[in-house]
Design a protein around this motif. Structure first.
Motif, PDB file in Angstrom:
ATOM      1  N   PHE A  33       4.965  -9.800  -4.315  1.00 19.12           N
ATOM      2  CA  PHE A  33       6.028  -9.483  -5.183  1.00 19.12           C
ATOM      3  C   PHE A  33       5.074  -7.772  -5.578  1.00 19.12           C
ATOM      4  N   HIS A  34       4.167  -8.343  -5.613  1.00 17.77           N
ATOM      5  CA  HIS A  34       3.018  -6.888  -6.353  1.00 17.77           C
ATOM      6  C   HIS A  34       2.751  -6.007  -5.773  1.00 17.77           C
ATOM      7  N   GLY A  35       2.478  -6.101  -4.252  1.00 13.22           N
ATOM      8  CA  GLY A  35       1.817  -5.522  -3.674  1.00 13.22           C
ATOM      9  C   GLY A  35       1.996  -5.516  -1.634  1.00 13.22           C
ATOM     10  N   HIS A  36       2.574  -6.599  -1.336  1.00 15.51           N
ATOM     11  CA  HIS A  36       2.327  -6.975  -0.145  1.00 15.51           C
ATOM     12  C   HIS A  36       4.001  -6.780   0.843  1.00 15.51           C
ATOM     13  N   LEU A  37       5.018  -6.704  -0.421  1.00 18.40           N
ATOM     14  CA  LEU A  37       6.517  -6.402   0.169  1.00 18.40           C
ATOM     15  C   LEU A  37       6.605  -5.089   0.389  1.00 18.40           C
ATOM     16  N   ASN A  38       5.538  -4.042  -0.498  1.00 19.15           N
ATOM     17  CA  ASN A  38       6.280  -2.991  -0.467  1.00 19.15           C
ATOM     18  C   ASN A  38       5.425  -2.458   1.060  1.00 19.15           C
ATOM     19  N   ASP A  39       4.189  -2.859   1.069  1.00 18.56           N
ATOM     20  CA  ASP A  39       3.425  -2.745   2.224  1.00 18.56           C
ATOM     21  C   ASP A  39       4.429  -2.357   3.661  1.00 18.56           C
ATOM     22  N   CYS A  40       4.986  -3.918   3.374  1.00 17.26           N
ATOM     23  CA  CYS A  40       5.629  -4.703   4.640  1.00 17.26           C
ATOM     24  C   CYS A  40       6.825  -2.956   4.873  1.00 17.26           C
ATOM     25  N   LEU A  41       7.282  -3.277   3.773  1.00 12.72           N
ATOM     26  CA  LEU A  41       8.559  -1.666   4.011  1.00 12.72           C
ATOM     27  C   LEU A  41       8.149  -0.170   4.253  1.00 12.72           C
ATOM     28  N   LEU A  42       7.118  -0.266   4.281  1.00 10.74           N
ATOM     29  CA  LEU A  42       6.168   1.252   4.081  1.00 10.74           C
ATOM     30  C   LEU A  42       6.841   1.333   5.556  1.00 10.74           C
ATOM     31  N   VAL A  43       7.683   1.466   6.558  1.00 11.36           N
ATOM     32  CA  VAL A  43       7.613   2.237   7.961  1.00 11.36           C
ATOM     33  C   VAL A  43       8.720   1.874   7.367  1.00 11.36           C
ATOM     34  N   PRO A  44       9.830   1.205   7.919  1.00 13.15           N
ATOM     35  CA  PRO A  44      10.893   1.008   8.262  1.00 13.15           C
ATOM     36  C   PRO A  44      11.606   1.760   6.663  1.00 13.15           C
ATOM     37  N   VAL A  45      11.033   2.452   5.397  1.00 11.14           N
ATOM     38  CA  VAL A  45      11.467   3.314   4.615  1.00 11.14           C
ATOM     39  C   VAL A  45      11.442   4.906   4.823  1.00 11.14           C
ATOM     40  N   ALA A  46       9.947   4.629   4.706  1.00  6.41           N
ATOM     41  CA  ALA A  46       8.953   5.803   5.207  1.00  6.41           C
ATOM     42  C   ALA A  46       9.216   7.209   6.404  1.00  6.41           C
ATOM     43  N   LEU A  47       9.597   6.218   7.595  1.00  5.60           N
ATOM     44  CA  LEU A  47       9.541   6.827   8.784  1.00  5.60           C
ATOM     45  C   LEU A  47      10.505   7.441   9.221  1.00  5.60           C
ATOM     46  N   PRO A  48      12.030   6.731   8.563  1.00 10.87           N
ATOM     47  CA  PRO A  48      13.263   7.811   8.909  1.00 10.87           C
ATOM     48  C   PRO A  48      13.042   8.443   8.441  1.00 10.87           C
TER      49      PRO A  48
END
Length: 142
Positions: free
Chosen positions: A42-57
Motif C-alpha cells: 500500500f505504501h509503494g507498489h500499489l501506486n507503481d502498478c497504477l502508473l500506466v493506467p492513470v498517467a498514460l491516458p
C-alpha cells in the motif's frame, strides 16, 4: 473531441483510467494514513502498478491534441512499453542518481510493467472498436 465518440478510447473518460485513479486517490487519502504499520504494497507498489493506467491516458490525450497521435485507438503495446521504459529510466535511474531523490528499486519497474500489461489487457478486451482516423483530403477533389 473525437475521443468522446462512441467506441473510441475515452482518454480521461476511460473506465480503466477512472477506476485506477479512484483506487490511487483512495490509497493515498484513506488507506495509507489509516495503516498503523508500514505496508510495502500500500505504501509503494500499489501506486507503481497504477502508473500506466492513470498517467498514460493523459499523456496520449496531449499527444492526440498536439497531432502526434494519429487516432483515438486504445493504447497500443508499444506506447505502453515506451512509456514504461522512459518512466523506469526517469524514476529509477535519473531521479536517484542525478537528482538524488528516490530509490532505485527494480521491483518498482516490475510493477510499472505489470500494471501496464493488465491495463493493456483491459483496454483490448472484447471485440475490435472502431477507430476514428483523421480525414484525408484528396487533392484531386479540390
Amino acid at each position: 473531441m473525437p475521443a468522446e465518440e462512441a467506441g473510441c478510447f475515452g482518454y480521461w473518460r476511460d473506465p480503466v483510467f477512472l477506476l485506477s485513479f479512484a483506487v490511487y486517490a483512495l490509497n493515498r487519502e484513506m488507506i495509507k494514513p489509516s495503516l498503523r504499520v508500514y505496508s510495502p504494497f500500500f505504501h509503494g507498489h500499489l501506486n507503481d502498478c497504477l502508473l500506466v493506467p492513470v498517467a498514460l491516458p493523459v499523456f496520449l490525450l496531449v499527444y492526440r491534441r498536439l497531432g502526434l497521435r494519429p487516432d483515438d485507438a486504445p493504447p497500443r503495446w508499444w506506447e505502453i512499453a515506451l512509456h514504461v521504459a522512459v518512466w523506469s529510466l526517469f524514476y529509477k535511474w535519473f531521479g536517484p542518481v542525478i537528482l538524488h531523490h528516490g530509490v532505485a528499486d527494480p521491483a518498482d519497474v516490475a510493477c510499472f510493467a505489470g500494471g501496464g500489461a493488465v491495463a493493456w489487457l483491459l483496454w483490448h478486451r472484447g471485440s475490435k472498436r472502431p477507430v476514428r482516423k483523421p480525414a484525408v483530403l484528396d487533392p484531386r477533389q479540390s
